[in-house]
Design a protein around this motif. Structure first.
Motif, PDB file in Angstrom:
ATOM      1  N   THR A 267       0.878  -1.177   0.000  1.00 13.74           N
ATOM      2  CA  THR A 267       0.000   0.000   0.000  1.00 13.74           C
ATOM      3  C   THR A 267       0.914   1.226   0.000  1.00 13.74           C
ATOM      4  O   THR A 267       2.086   1.122   0.383  1.00 13.74           O
ATOM      5  N   PRO A 268       0.409   2.390  -0.407  1.00 14.33           N
ATOM      6  CA  PRO A 268       1.251   3.596  -0.351  1.00 14.33           C
ATOM      7  C   PRO A 268       1.705   3.950   1.071  1.00 14.33           C
ATOM      8  O   PRO A 268       2.698   4.663   1.231  1.00 14.33           O
ATOM      9  N   LEU A 269       0.997   3.453   2.085  1.00 13.39           N
ATOM     10  CA  LEU A 269       1.345   3.773   3.474  1.00 13.39           C
ATOM     11  C   LEU A 269       2.463   2.871   3.986  1.00 13.39           C
ATOM     12  O   LEU A 269       3.468   3.341   4.498  1.00 13.39           O
ATOM     13  N   TYR A 270       2.283   1.565   3.886  1.00 13.73           N
ATOM     14  CA  TYR A 270       3.307   0.564   4.224  1.00 13.73           C
ATOM     15  C   TYR A 270       2.785  -0.793   3.759  1.00 13.73           C
ATOM     16  O   TYR A 270       1.600  -0.935   3.462  1.00 13.73           O
ATOM     17  N   ASP A 271       3.672  -1.775   3.694  1.00 10.82           N
ATOM     18  CA  ASP A 271       3.265  -3.106   3.236  1.00 10.82           C
ATOM     19  C   ASP A 271       2.569  -3.874   4.362  1.00 10.82           C
ATOM     20  O   ASP A 271       3.062  -3.902   5.501  1.00 10.82           O
ATOM     21  N   LEU A 272       1.453  -4.504   4.022  1.00  6.81           N
ATOM     22  CA  LEU A 272       0.782  -5.405   4.949  1.00  6.81           C
ATOM     23  C   LEU A 272       1.448  -6.777   4.838  1.00  6.81           C
ATOM     24  O   LEU A 272       1.928  -7.164   3.770  1.00  6.81           O
ATOM     25  N   VAL A 273       1.477  -7.504   5.940  1.00  5.32           N
ATOM     26  CA  VAL A 273       2.159  -8.806   5.982  1.00  5.32           C
ATOM     27  C   VAL A 273       1.131  -9.926   6.043  1.00  5.32           C
ATOM     28  O   VAL A 273       0.167  -9.862   6.820  1.00  5.32           O
ATOM     29  N   GLY A 274       1.331 -10.953   5.222  1.00  2.00           N
ATOM     30  CA  GLY A 274       0.432 -12.098   5.202  1.00  2.00           C
ATOM     31  C   GLY A 274       0.664 -13.019   6.395  1.00  2.00           C
ATOM     32  O   GLY A 274       1.793 -13.181   6.868  1.00  2.00           O
ATOM     33  N   ASP A 275      -0.418 -13.623   6.884  1.00  6.22           N
ATOM     34  CA  ASP A 275      -0.353 -14.548   8.020  1.00  6.22           C
ATOM     35  C   ASP A 275      -0.101 -15.965   7.489  1.00  6.22           C
ATOM     36  O   ASP A 275      -1.029 -16.698   7.151  1.00  6.22           O
ATOM     37  N   GLU A 276       1.173 -16.333   7.406  1.00  4.26           N
ATOM     38  CA  GLU A 276       1.546 -17.602   6.792  1.00  4.26           C
ATOM     39  C   GLU A 276       1.010 -18.806   7.555  1.00  4.26           C
ATOM     40  O   GLU A 276       0.615 -19.815   6.954  1.00  4.26           O
ATOM     41  N   GLU A 277       0.992 -18.727   8.881  1.00  4.29           N
ATOM     42  CA  GLU A 277       0.495 -19.850   9.690  1.00  4.29           C
ATOM     43  C   GLU A 277      -0.997 -20.079   9.455  1.00  4.29           C
ATOM     44  O   GLU A 277      -1.455 -21.221   9.316  1.00  4.29           O
ATOM     45  N   ALA A 278      -1.765 -18.989   9.432  1.00  7.89           N
ATOM     46  CA  ALA A 278      -3.207 -19.108   9.201  1.00  7.89           C
ATOM     47  C   ALA A 278      -3.481 -19.649   7.801  1.00  7.89           C
ATOM     48  O   ALA A 278      -4.379 -20.494   7.614  1.00  7.89           O
ATOM     49  N   VAL A 279      -2.712 -19.198   6.823  1.00  6.99           N
ATOM     50  CA  VAL A 279      -2.870 -19.686   5.441  1.00  6.99           C
ATOM     51  C   VAL A 279      -2.613 -21.190   5.383  1.00  6.99           C
ATOM     52  O   VAL A 279      -3.366 -21.949   4.763  1.00  6.99           O
ATOM     53  N   LYS A 280      -1.544 -21.625   6.057  1.00 12.03           N
ATOM     54  CA  LYS A 280      -1.209 -23.056   6.104  1.00 12.03           C
ATOM     55  C   LYS A 280      -2.351 -23.852   6.741  1.00 12.03           C
ATOM     56  O   LYS A 280      -2.743 -24.923   6.264  1.00 12.03           O
ATOM     57  N   GLN A 281      -2.891 -23.306   7.811  1.00  9.68           N
ATOM     58  CA  GLN A 281      -3.992 -23.960   8.528  1.00  9.68           C
ATOM     59  C   GLN A 281      -5.242 -24.062   7.650  1.00  9.68           C
ATOM     60  O   GLN A 281      -5.890 -25.105   7.587  1.00  9.68           O
ATOM     61  N   LEU A 282      -5.564 -22.985   6.957  1.00 15.47           N
ATOM     62  CA  LEU A 282      -6.729 -22.987   6.073  1.00 15.47           C
ATOM     63  C   LEU A 282      -6.543 -23.982   4.925  1.00 15.47           C
ATOM     64  O   LEU A 282      -7.460 -24.736   4.590  1.00 15.47           O
TER      65      LEU A 282
END
Length: 304
Positions: free
Chosen positions: A103-118
C-alpha cells in the motif's frame, strides 16, 4: 527449512490500483482516509466483522470509513479479507499466494500460519498472483486496513481470500473452517462488497417502471437486503437474492460470513451476535433509464 525457503520467494502483491482507484502518494492517501474517518460519526464498538465497499475511494471512501472506524486496532492481530472475484471464474475460495501486500502507506504482511492452517482443510486453492493483482475487491480494503492499524503495524497480519461461486450449502461447509476464527478474540473479518449496480451497463433495470424515482427504488431494494443481512440468516439472504436478482457483487462473501455466524451461534449458545448497517450511499442518483449507479453500504458485526 524447506518451508521457510519456499516462503522467502513468495511475491509481494503490488498496489496495482494505486494512483487510479485511490491516491498513490502516502501523504495524499493518508489525508483522504483521515478526513473520511473523522467525518464518520455513527459507529459500532469492537466490530468482529465489517461489510465494506470496494469502488474507487473518491466514490465510496466516506461510506467505507464507518465500518473501519468500528474496528478496535489495539485488540486486532489478524484481519481476514473476503472479496468477490470480478474477472476470474472461481468455484469455491482461493487464498492469495502473496506474503506481502503493498500500500502507499506501508506493506501489509500475510499470516503464513493461518494460510497453512486454512489450506490443510483441503477447501482452498491458490489465487495466482496475476489474477490477484487484477482483482480490486481485496486491494481496495488494504489502504483503510493500513491506516487504522498504523499504530500497531508490526503486531498484525492479514489473510486475503477471494470468493467465487458458492452455494448456500457450500457456504455452510466453509462455515466450519471460518467459525474458529470468528470465535478468536483477536481476529476481524473484512467482507468486501458493493450493493446494487443499476443501469444498462450492468444489465439491471429493476424498478425502472415504478412510480418512485429510480434512485429511491434502488434504495428500497438495497435496504430490504440490508435488513435481511441484519437478521444474520444466510437462507433468507439467499432467498432474497434469488427473488430480486439484486446485483450485490459481494453476495458470496456476505453469504460466507452469515453462514459462519450461524455455525458459531449453534456451538456458542450463550453469546450474542448483532449486525448493524452504519452508512449507505449511491455513486449518483438515477432518474432516467439511461442513468447508472452503484450503491455502497458499511456495516458491523458485534459479538458479545
Amino acid at each position: 527449512n524447506e518451508y521457510k525457503s519456499y516462503l522467502s520467494v513468495m511475491p509481494t502483491r503490488r498496489a496495482t490500483h494505486a494512483g487510479s482507484w485511490y491516491e498513490g502518494s502516502a501523504k495524499s492517501l493518508d489525508g483522504d482516509l483521515s478526513r473520511w474517518l473523522g467525518a464518520a460519526t455513527q459507529t459500532a464498538a469492537n466490530a468482529k466483522a465489517i461489510i465494506s465497499p470496494h469502488a474507487g475511494l473518491v466514490y465510496c471512501g466516506a461510506t467505507g470509513a464507518y465500518g473501519f472506524k468500528s474496528i478496535n486496532p489495539a485488540t486486532t492481530r489478524r484481519i481476514i479479507v473476503l472479496g468477490p472475484s470480478h474477472r476470474t471464474y472461481l468455484s469455491g475460495c482461493a487464498i492469495s499466494k502473496c506474503t506481502k501486500f503493498e500500500t502507499p502507506l506501508y506493506d501489509l504482511v500475510g499470516d503464513e500460519e493461518a494460510v497453512k492452517q486454512l489450506h490443510s482443510s483441503g477447501m482452498f486453492v491458490d489465487f495466482p498472483v496475476s489474477d490477484d493483482e487484477e482483482e480490486h475487491s481485496l486491494e481496495m480494503q488494504y489502504p483503510y486496513i493500513a491506516k487504522i492499524m498504523s499504530a500497531y503495524k508490526d503486531n498484525f497480519k492479514i489473510v486475503s481470500i477471494v470468493v467465487g461461486d458458492v452455494s448456500l450449502q457450500q457456504a455452510r461447509d466453509y462455515a466450519g473452517v471460518f467459525a474458529p476464527y470468528l470465535a478468536d478474540s483477536d481476529t476481524v473479518f473484512v467482507v468486501s462488497s458493493d450493493f446494487c449496480h443499476w443501469g444498462s451497463r450492468f444489465s439491471f433495470s429493476y424498478g425502472a417502471n415504478d412510480k418512485l424515482p429510480i434512485w429511491e427504488t434502488i434504495t428500497k431494494l438495497d435496504r430490504e437486503g440490508m435488513d435481511i443481512i441484519e437478521t444474520l440468516s444466510p437462507a433468507d439472504f439467499e432467498a432474497y437474492l434469488k427473488r430480486t436478482q439484486n446485483t450485490i457483487c459481494g453476495r458470496r462473501p456476505i453469504l460466507l460470513l452469515l453462514a459462519a455466524v450461524e455455525y458459531h451461534k449453534k456451538i456458542n449458545t450463550s453469546g450474542s451476535c448483532s449486525f448493524k448497517f452504519l452508512d449507505y450511499s449511491q455513486s449518483s442518483r438515477c432518474i432516467r433509464r439511461s442513468d447508472s449507479s452503484v450503491s455502497y453500504a458499511s456495516g458491523a458485526l458485534v459479538m458479545e
